[in-house]
Design a protein around this motif. Structure first.
Motif, PDB file in Angstrom:
ATOM      1  N   UNK A 214      55.804  32.290  46.137  1.00 37.21           N
ATOM      2  CA  UNK A 214      54.426  32.661  46.457  1.00 37.21           C
ATOM      3  C   UNK A 214      53.667  31.403  46.878  1.00 37.21           C
TER       4      UNK A 214
ATOM      5  N   UNK B 103      52.505  37.571  49.940  1.00 34.32           N
ATOM      6  CA  UNK B 103      51.468  37.628  48.914  1.00 34.32           C
ATOM      7  C   UNK B 103      50.713  36.303  48.835  1.00 34.32           C
TER       8      UNK B 103
ATOM      9  N   UNK C 219      51.396  45.850  44.823  1.00 34.36           N
ATOM     10  CA  UNK C 219      50.559  45.334  43.747  1.00 34.36           C
ATOM     11  C   UNK C 219      49.260  44.744  44.275  1.00 34.36           C
ATOM     12  N   UNK C 220      49.228  44.383  45.545  1.00 38.56           N
ATOM     13  CA  UNK C 220      48.044  43.686  46.053  1.00 38.56           C
ATOM     14  C   UNK C 220      47.175  44.618  46.896  1.00 38.56           C
ATOM     15  N   UNK C 221      46.068  44.076  47.323  1.00 40.61           N
ATOM     16  CA  UNK C 221      45.119  44.844  48.118  1.00 40.61           C
ATOM     17  C   UNK C 221      44.733  44.026  49.340  1.00 40.61           C
TER      18      UNK C 221
ATOM     19  N   UNK D 293      46.690  35.698  49.659  1.00 42.31           N
ATOM     20  CA  UNK D 293      45.724  35.039  48.780  1.00 42.31           C
ATOM     21  C   UNK D 293      45.024  33.891  49.511  1.00 42.31           C
TER      22      UNK D 293
ATOM     23  N   UNK E  33      55.548  38.977  37.334  1.00 42.76           N
ATOM     24  CA  UNK E  33      55.056  38.508  38.625  1.00 42.76           C
ATOM     25  C   UNK E  33      53.843  39.332  39.064  1.00 42.76           C
ATOM     26  N   UNK E  34      53.761  40.538  38.547  1.00 43.34           N
ATOM     27  CA  UNK E  34      52.621  41.398  38.900  1.00 43.34           C
ATOM     28  C   UNK E  34      51.292  40.796  38.465  1.00 43.34           C
TER      29      UNK E  34
ATOM     30  N   UNK F 201      43.971  49.447  39.717  1.00 43.10           N
ATOM     31  CA  UNK F 201      43.797  50.164  40.981  1.00 43.10           C
ATOM     32  C   UNK F 201      42.897  51.388  40.791  1.00 43.10           C
TER      33      UNK F 201
ATOM     34  N   UNK G  84      48.232  47.078  36.008  1.00 41.33           N
ATOM     35  CA  UNK G  84      48.034  47.083  37.458  1.00 41.33           C
ATOM     36  C   UNK G  84      47.590  48.467  37.940  1.00 41.33           C
TER      37      UNK G  84
ATOM     38  N   UNK H 213      55.901  43.710  44.403  1.00 43.69           N
ATOM     39  CA  UNK H 213      54.721  42.963  44.837  1.00 43.69           C
ATOM     40  C   UNK H 213      53.994  43.665  45.968  1.00 43.69           C
TER      41      UNK H 213
ATOM     42  N   UNK I   6      43.469  38.402  38.786  1.00 43.96           N
ATOM     43  CA  UNK I   6      44.763  38.280  38.143  1.00 43.96           C
ATOM     44  C   UNK I   6      44.659  38.734  36.687  1.00 43.96           C
TER      45      UNK I   6
ATOM     46  N   UNK J 122      50.036  37.942  38.522  1.00 44.29           N
ATOM     47  CA  UNK J 122      49.358  37.021  39.436  1.00 44.29           C
ATOM     48  C   UNK J 122      49.279  37.577  40.849  1.00 44.29           C
ATOM     49  N   UNK J 123      49.770  38.799  41.017  1.00 46.21           N
ATOM     50  CA  UNK J 123      49.800  39.364  42.371  1.00 46.21           C
ATOM     51  C   UNK J 123      48.503  40.067  42.719  1.00 46.21           C
ATOM     52  N   UNK J 124      47.735  40.468  41.717  1.00 46.30           N
ATOM     53  CA  UNK J 124      46.558  41.281  41.999  1.00 46.30           C
ATOM     54  C   UNK J 124      45.280  40.455  41.889  1.00 46.30           C
ATOM     55  N   UNK J 125      44.179  41.097  42.197  1.00 46.31           N
ATOM     56  CA  UNK J 125      42.871  40.431  42.168  1.00 46.31           C
ATOM     57  C   UNK J 125      41.907  41.332  41.408  1.00 46.31           C
TER      58      UNK J 125
ATOM     59  N   UNK K 169      42.560  35.263  52.038  1.00 46.56           N
ATOM     60  CA  UNK K 169      41.370  35.773  51.369  1.00 46.56           C
ATOM     61  C   UNK K 169      40.434  34.619  50.999  1.00 46.56           C
TER      62      UNK K 169
END
Lengths: 350, 350
Positions: B235, B264, B294-296, B268, A290-291, A268, A264, B291, A298, A293-296, B271
């Motif tokens: 989620x 989260x 972890x996201x943007x 998604x 869980x991380x 970034x 992750x 979490x 995944x 599937x949290x980002x884009x 988005x």
DNA sequence: ATCCTCAAAGCAAACGATTGCTTCATCAGC
DNA sequence: GCTGATGAAGCAATCGTTTGCTTTGAGGAT
């Protein structure tokens, strides 16, 4: 007739009812109550019924401390883990606790805070509690050995996830195989050059992952040995390491990370430099937290069978506790690759 | 002279050394050993030294089971939580275990798996273990009451995070205040209409968050009452609920989520529909889990003082265990708002 | 009728520590 | 020299069970 129970009540302290009071109520001896309730010996069925009834109506529950002292068995096992906030552990701990309870065992939980000295003290302390068995996931590949060995000389011990002492059985996941699946997948996606981000191999699994990476990648990309970035298990280290990779030259086709946090952080950093994932660089995590599937996009990651790990550990330990002579057996479980966007450079074949 | 220890050794079973053997080795009675080691003043300093030395050389460690039976105090506390894989708990559990150990107490961990019946059985089982105190985070606002009340009638009990029985002290975080901080912040950012995504309020904190949202938002946006989406803590539910929000009409200025998972999932979904966060819709999470970063964009969330929660709980319980008459006191901690990209619509003022 | 067998239930001794009470010795005061 | 006070150490009871051994009593065989 003033039985013990009546005396207690009259003194206003009937907090706990003992076997003595059940015996008085049923008009039998404590020995008979004990035998009737445990159902092992030959007790007149009529008496058993009377004892059961008395016990029930008084709300009798056997004092496990007294029983443990007499039986020399507490029906309690210790669990020592390095850090429960490591996302790997909660699911394992949950499974362990559930399975232990299923077998009538209770769990004394200890968190060593990644400190070997604390860990050793915890083990000693657990022995003071007369635990019947120990589950331990050691802090350190070397320094934890004395504690594990000491423990194994006294009760059945099962190493969880981390095997620090070869002679002591352990339940774990095949890290080399998992890493092999990752490299195989990346090669299928056309990757030819690789980098590695992970923690310093102070614990066995970290070492296994790193060694497996080196092994599998060497034939294809000997230069990968110069692109290994070892730090800790944080998102920050992933970020930092990815920055270094980009600073050190043209990026490799793939960055393999030893955990999702690193992946992750790397994701970034890559994004900040305008490097596209998976277009420019494929990226993989590890542990499928869980991380992932949290980002884009995944994260492609490796899912370890955490519940099964805990359950199998308990099954082995429990069997060893039950039968005096049985040593727990080692178990090696298989992880499964979970392919997601971060590594998918080609349309799925078929 | 064949002391007990020598006999054991010769029989090949010197696994544990008892106070009797220390007494023999030092040439005193067990009573004196007990007093010497526990530091009672009425023992000749010279004897104390001799006893200490014997104990040390034999590796004597007091059997806590025997001590517990005699002292009627196990120096053990039970912890019952609904689900350790809920990311809220590991840090709390870690702090609890550390602080207990610091006070010479040990932890029996039980995971109720969100099942009230299991929870009740766990409490009974902990009493069989003669625990000196209980920490419990209840599964259900209503159905958990009998178990908590029963427990409180026997030992000091502290409710953690969830207060199901008003008369029993608890240590928690001010949820209403936290939600107030979120709404205040969103209004500062110019948001005028709101939606809420969260779990059904089966547990107290969920209810507190929801009630606080309704309270704070009603004066500004009465229509928000029609935009509350109650499901579970996943989620997936956040994703589903956000889809419904978009389907139900023009989106509100802000979507307030009762946990990071929901936020989260919502992020998604938004988005996927091309809705910009925070441009079109501001979004907030709750709990400030891993979490959130972890996201943007990263999630604005509320950080609860988890370690302090655990530590304060232990401090209160431990004091109550130490002093017979002292009831633990309730403690209400404050959460802190962590502002990140998901809600930042205006440049920071000042 | 006596003796033997055998099952069922009770007595009492563990388990390993703590602690109330007793004993013993020392020393001061008279 | 006797008595009482003081303090240190030991004896033994205790915590609540379990379990080895003994007792009791019923029933069958002789």
């Amino acid at each position: 007739m003033r039985c013990a129970a009546a005396q207690r009540v009259s003194r206003g302290c009937a907090l706990t009812v003992t076997i003595r009071e059940v015996a008085d109520a049923a008009g039998v001896s404590t020995a008979t109550v004990s035998r009737a309730l445990s159902g092992v010996q030959t007790v007149d069925p009529e008496l058993v019924a009377r004892v059961r009834e008395s016990a029930e109506s008084l709300g009798y529950r056997a004092n496990r401390v007294a029983r443990a002292l007499r039986r020399q068995s507490t029906q309690t096992v210790g669990l020592v883990i390095p850090d429960i906030t490591n996302p790997f552990f909660p699911a394992v701990v949950q499974a362990i606790e559930r399975e232990l309870r299923h077998d009538g065992l209770s769990l004394l939980l200890c968190d060593a805070g990644n400190d070997v000295d604390v860990e050793a003290e915890l083990v000693r302390n657990l022995f003071d509690h007369q635990i019947d068995g120990l589950l331990i996931s050691a802090c350190d590949r070397i320094a934890s050995r004395p504690a594990v060995q000491l423990a194994a000389s006294r009760v059945p011990v099962l190493q969880i996830d981390q095997q620090t002492v070869a002679e002591v059985p352990y339940v774990g996941v095949d890290q080399a195989d998992a890493m092999g699946q990752i490299i195989g997948h990346l090669r299928d996606q056309g990757c030819q050059s690789f980098a590695y981000i992970g923690p310093r191999p102070e614990i066995p699994t970290a070492r296994e992952r790193f060694d497996a990476f080196a092994d599998r990648v060497k034939p294809v990309d000997p230069a990968a040995a110069n692109r290994t970035y070892l730090g800790d298990s944080s998102i920050a280290w992933g970020h930092e390491a990815a920055n270094r990779i980009l600073a050190d030259g043209p990026p490799p086709d793939a960055i393999v990370c030893a955990n999702d946090q690193a992946a992750l952080g790397a994701l970034q950093a890559l994004r900040e430099h305008g490097v596209k994932v998976p277009g420019d660089v494929a990226l993989t995590g590890f542990d499928d937290t869980v991380l992932a599937t949290a980002c884009e996009p995944q994260l492609t990651s490796v899912s370890q069978p955490l519940e099964e790990l805990g359950a199998r550990a308990v099954r082995e330990l429990s069997a060893a506790i039950g039968q005096e002579l049985r040593q727990p057996r080692s178990v090696l479980l298989e992880a499964s690759l979970v392919i997601r966007g971060s590594s998918r450079r080609l349309p799925p074949t078929g």
